[in-house]
Each structure stands twice: as structure tokens, then as C-alpha cells.
Write a protein that holds these residues in place. Sequence first.
Motif, PDB file in Angstrom:
ATOM      1  N   LYS A  18       0.812  -1.221   0.000  1.00  0.00           N
ATOM      2  CA  LYS A  18       0.000   0.000   0.000  1.00  0.00           C
ATOM      3  C   LYS A  18       0.844   1.270   0.000  1.00  0.00           C
ATOM      4  N   GLY A  19       1.980   1.243   0.690  1.00  0.00           N
ATOM      5  CA  GLY A  19       2.860   2.400   0.665  1.00  0.00           C
ATOM      6  C   GLY A  19       3.346   2.696  -0.744  1.00  0.00           C
ATOM      7  N   PHE A  20       3.704   1.628  -1.445  1.00  0.00           N
ATOM      8  CA  PHE A  20       4.122   1.761  -2.847  1.00  0.00           C
ATOM      9  C   PHE A  20       2.985   2.315  -3.699  1.00  0.00           C
ATOM     10  N   PHE A  21       1.805   1.690  -3.557  1.00  0.00           N
ATOM     11  CA  PHE A  21       0.665   2.070  -4.394  1.00  0.00           C
ATOM     12  C   PHE A  21       0.239   3.515  -4.146  1.00  0.00           C
ATOM     13  N   ASP A  22       0.155   3.896  -2.871  1.00  0.00           N
ATOM     14  CA  ASP A  22      -0.282   5.252  -2.535  1.00  0.00           C
ATOM     15  C   ASP A  22       0.716   6.310  -2.988  1.00  0.00           C
ATOM     16  N   GLY A  23       1.972   5.902  -3.159  1.00  0.00           N
ATOM     17  CA  GLY A  23       2.998   6.839  -3.590  1.00  0.00           C
ATOM     18  C   GLY A  23       3.054   7.049  -5.099  1.00  0.00           C
ATOM     19  N   LEU A  24       2.244   6.296  -5.833  1.00  0.00           N
ATOM     20  CA  LEU A  24       2.238   6.410  -7.290  1.00  0.00           C
ATOM     21  C   LEU A  24       1.388   7.590  -7.766  1.00  0.00           C
ATOM     22  N   SER A  25       1.619   8.000  -8.973  1.00  0.00           N
ATOM     23  CA  SER A  25       0.770   9.016  -9.594  1.00  0.00           C
ATOM     24  C   SER A  25      -0.610   8.419  -9.864  1.00  0.00           C
ATOM     25  N   GLU A  45      -2.061   8.385 -12.589  1.00  0.00           N
ATOM     26  CA  GLU A  45      -1.946   7.678 -13.863  1.00  0.00           C
ATOM     27  C   GLU A  45      -1.442   6.243 -13.661  1.00  0.00           C
ATOM     28  N   ASP A  46      -0.421   6.083 -12.817  1.00  0.00           N
ATOM     29  CA  ASP A  46       0.119   4.745 -12.577  1.00  0.00           C
ATOM     30  C   ASP A  46      -0.840   3.882 -11.753  1.00  0.00           C
ATOM     31  N   GLN A  47      -1.555   4.506 -10.831  1.00  0.00           N
ATOM     32  CA  GLN A  47      -2.561   3.750 -10.075  1.00  0.00           C
ATOM     33  C   GLN A  47      -3.639   3.210 -11.014  1.00  0.00           C
ATOM     34  N   GLN A  48      -4.070   4.043 -11.943  1.00  0.00           N
ATOM     35  CA  GLN A  48      -5.082   3.612 -12.910  1.00  0.00           C
ATOM     36  C   GLN A  48      -4.533   2.532 -13.826  1.00  0.00           C
ATOM     37  N   LEU A  49      -3.269   2.666 -14.202  1.00  0.00           N
ATOM     38  CA  LEU A  49      -2.592   1.669 -15.028  1.00  0.00           C
ATOM     39  C   LEU A  49      -2.654   0.295 -14.349  1.00  0.00           C
ATOM     40  N   ILE A  50      -2.334   0.267 -13.063  1.00  0.00           N
ATOM     41  CA  ILE A  50      -2.323  -0.985 -12.299  1.00  0.00           C
ATOM     42  C   ILE A  50      -3.729  -1.557 -12.171  1.00  0.00           C
TER      43      ILE A  50
END
Length: 340
Positions: free
Chosen positions: A244-251, A253-258
Amino acid sequence: MKSTIRTFLGGVAAAAMLTAGAVSAQADSWKYAFEESLTEVQGVYATKFKEAIEANSDHTVQLFPYGTLGESADIMEQAQAGILQFVNQSPGFTGALIPEAQVFFVPYLLPTDQDHLARFYKESEAINEDFTELYAEQGLELLSMYPEGEVAMTTKEPVKTCEDLNEVKFRVMTNPLLVESYKAFGATPTPLPWGEVYGGLQTNIIQGQENPTFFLYSTGIYEVTDYITYTGHNNFTTALMANKGFFDGLSDEDQQLIQDAASSAYDYIVDYQKGLADSEIKKIMEAKPEMTVTVLSEEERACFKEAAAEVEDKFIEMTGESGKAILEQMKADLEATEEG
């Protein structure tokens, strides 16, 4: 109510992952571990996820099949510590962190109909809202839950009734509710890491185990058992999570990509599994013609279904009001998704 220990551990894990996430968010190469081989269901899902990420971004995804980074407990610890960005793990193991996740082992809760299951996992409020919050408390971003097929028992002696499991040492995952299930079925549940199961059956340390049909073939477990029995008591569930730390730190755009990659991999794996159990059981019978495959009748399933009520009570006893609410929501979701 969540225990003090669980809250404390969740806080420690979350703090560790937030720290790791600050570094991981900048990485363009992401690590993803799972519990099966590259050619099994989790591996096929992971491959499609990787393809979607790499086709739509500059990021790369490195896949780690079963055994390359240790057992299930090892890869979860690595995901929580931020060493891995993604981990695919059954709620059977995650139940140690999130007791409510054991609901997937309440017998006869999930249907055997694969189309119904596909709708349920995609549309369920319990999965997509309630479980998302519970996973987040442990520092995990729940991206997708998906089915892997009806569970079959494989044993050395025939199973037609609960009495046939009397004194049978039956391997189970290290999951308290699964232990209770097989106690209620009449067996002697024996938790073992997967790496010890084949040898345990070979040397008669255990006399039975359960898994989806494709796994019985791909792992060769049919070689050391003589009977495959379908009682209809469960479908195997697995889940893809991100640190979650990794995911929350993403833009954004990258969260949507994932999220898009997880969704497209879900649609692919649901379609991929159509007919998979039939084709794999055919391979088993070709490799071992003397194998006996039995689908229990409704009458033969009666004792297992009676035991299910006892296991459901145990689940509520273990998880309290939170577990009871999850169970009730899942039942409502299953009813709502019954007709497509």
C-alpha cells in the motif's frame, strides 16, 4: 473487534511499507510474487498483468513464481516490508493477518457455477469495499480477487461420506477455519507447507489434501493419491495485492494503469479457466487410468453440508461482529449475482 496485537502489527507493517513506498514509487521495475508456477492459473494471471503494464507504460514487471522467494508466508512478509510491490496469495494464508478472509473457507458458501463466481468476484460489495478496507489496515492494496476452480479432495482411500475421513490425516493450509472444516468433516487436519505435501503423501505422513483440479495435474499430486472426490464444498479463491505504501505513492496515472491491468487480467483468467478442470482431469486419467474420480450425489454430500453449519458458527466465533457482517454481505452479494 480487532485485537490489540492485530492493530499493533498492522501499524508496524503500515509504517514499514510507507517508508518503503517512498522509494518504490520511483522505481520503474516492479516485483510480483505468486504461489504457483508460471504456467498455472496464478502464473497466467500474472503474465497477463505484466503484459498490460508493459504495453501501456515504460514500467517493467519481474515475476517470481512459487519457490523462487520462499513459501507463501515469506512472500507476504516481503510484500509487507516493501521488498515486493505485488503479491498474489490465497486468503487461506492471508487469514492469519485478516481473520475475516477465512470466510472463503466456509463450506458450501461459494457456488460451483463458474459464471456465477465470475460475476460475484467482480461485483461483490463485500470484496470490493469491505475487504478492500480490511486489507488496507494491513498495509495492502487489494487489487483483485478471483476464482481458481472447484476444490477436489485427493485421498488414498475412497471418500463417499464423512465417516470415510475418520482418522485420515488431511493436509490443510495453515488456516484456522480450514482446520475446523476438516475436523467437522471427520478428518485429522494436518497443516503443512505445500513443499512438504507430495513427500508427505508418498511416505503416508498424510493421506489426503485438497486443491483445484488443474493443480492436481500440474503438481503431479495425483501420482501419490488414488481417489479424487468432488464434494462441492468450496472453490479456491486467490487475491492480487500491492504494497500500500508503494501504491499510494504512485501518480494517479500509474494507479489507474495498475487497476486496469488487474481488471484485464481478471477478465482473461476467468475466460481461460472455462473447461480447464475437464481438460486437466482428462490428462490425469490418461496418465493414471486406475485413478478413481467421484462426484458425490446430494445424498452423499448431506453430512458435509451439515458440518458446514458448525464451521460457519466457528467463523463467527473467531471473527465476531466484523466477520458476521462480512458473511451476511457475501450471502447477499451471491444472491444478487446469481442470475446474470
